[in-house]
Design a protein around this motif. Sequence first.
Motif: not given
Length: 222
Positions: A53-77
Motif C-alpha cells: 500500500s505504498i504510493a508510486r512516488d514513495r517507491i522512489l524516495t523511500d526504497y529505490l536507492d539509485p546507488c544499489v538498484h539498476e531497474m524498476l518494474f511497475l506491474v499492472a495486474p
Amino acid sequence: MGHRALVGYRRPDGLYDLRYSHWGGTDPSLAAEISDDTPLADGAVSASLLTDSIARDRILTDYLDPCVHEMLFLVAPSAGYEVTPYHVCWLEWGDGHEDGRGALIGTEQTDEPVRTWFRATKTTLSDVIEMGVLSQRAAQAYLEARVCEEYAGVVYTYTGTGSGSAETDLSGAASESPVQPTSLPEGDRLPPDLHEWVDGTPPNDSTSPHDKRDDERDSDWT
C-alpha cells in the motif's frame, strides 16, 4: 553481488505492493517473465513484500536507492500484467551512503543502450571533476540536464526512510513531490507512464542540490 531491481504491483486502489528481485536488474527482460500465470517470474521476484500500500512516488524516495538498484518494474495486474520497465541511474559521485540523487529512464524511449551512454558520460565527467574543470555540483547539474533532455528522464531524491503505510502515502499526496524533472525535454517525448510521474508536479524542486537552469520552460509540464 547481483543486479538488484524493485518490482511494484499496482493495487485496485492505485497504491503498490513492492517486492525485490536480486537479478532482475540485469536488463529489462524480467518484464517478459512476469505474467498472469507467473506473477513472480518463476521465483525471480521475491514472494516476500518489502512493503504494501505504498504510493508510486514513495517507491522512489523511500526504497529505490539509485546507488544499489539498476531497474524498476511497475506491474499492472488489472491490465493483464502489463509491465513497464525503467533504468535507474545514479546521478552522484561518492560512496553512496548519503548521495541519493537518481533518475528513471523508460526503456522504450530509445534504441541506444542507455547504460552504455550513461556510464560513458559519467566517467568523462569524473575526469573533468578531477582535472578541476568543473565542480562536482556543476557536473551533476549537467548530467541531470542531459538525462532529462536526451532521454526524458525523471529525477528524484532517495531518502531511504522506508516507511510505506497507506495512510502516510495518501496524506502526503497533496504535498510537494521530490520526484521531478530537472530540465525539460523538447517536445512531448514522455511515454504515458512517465507522464504520470510528473503530472501536477510543481516546477521547482526544493530538494535539488543545484540551481534550476530552465525555469523559463517549466510551464511545459503543467
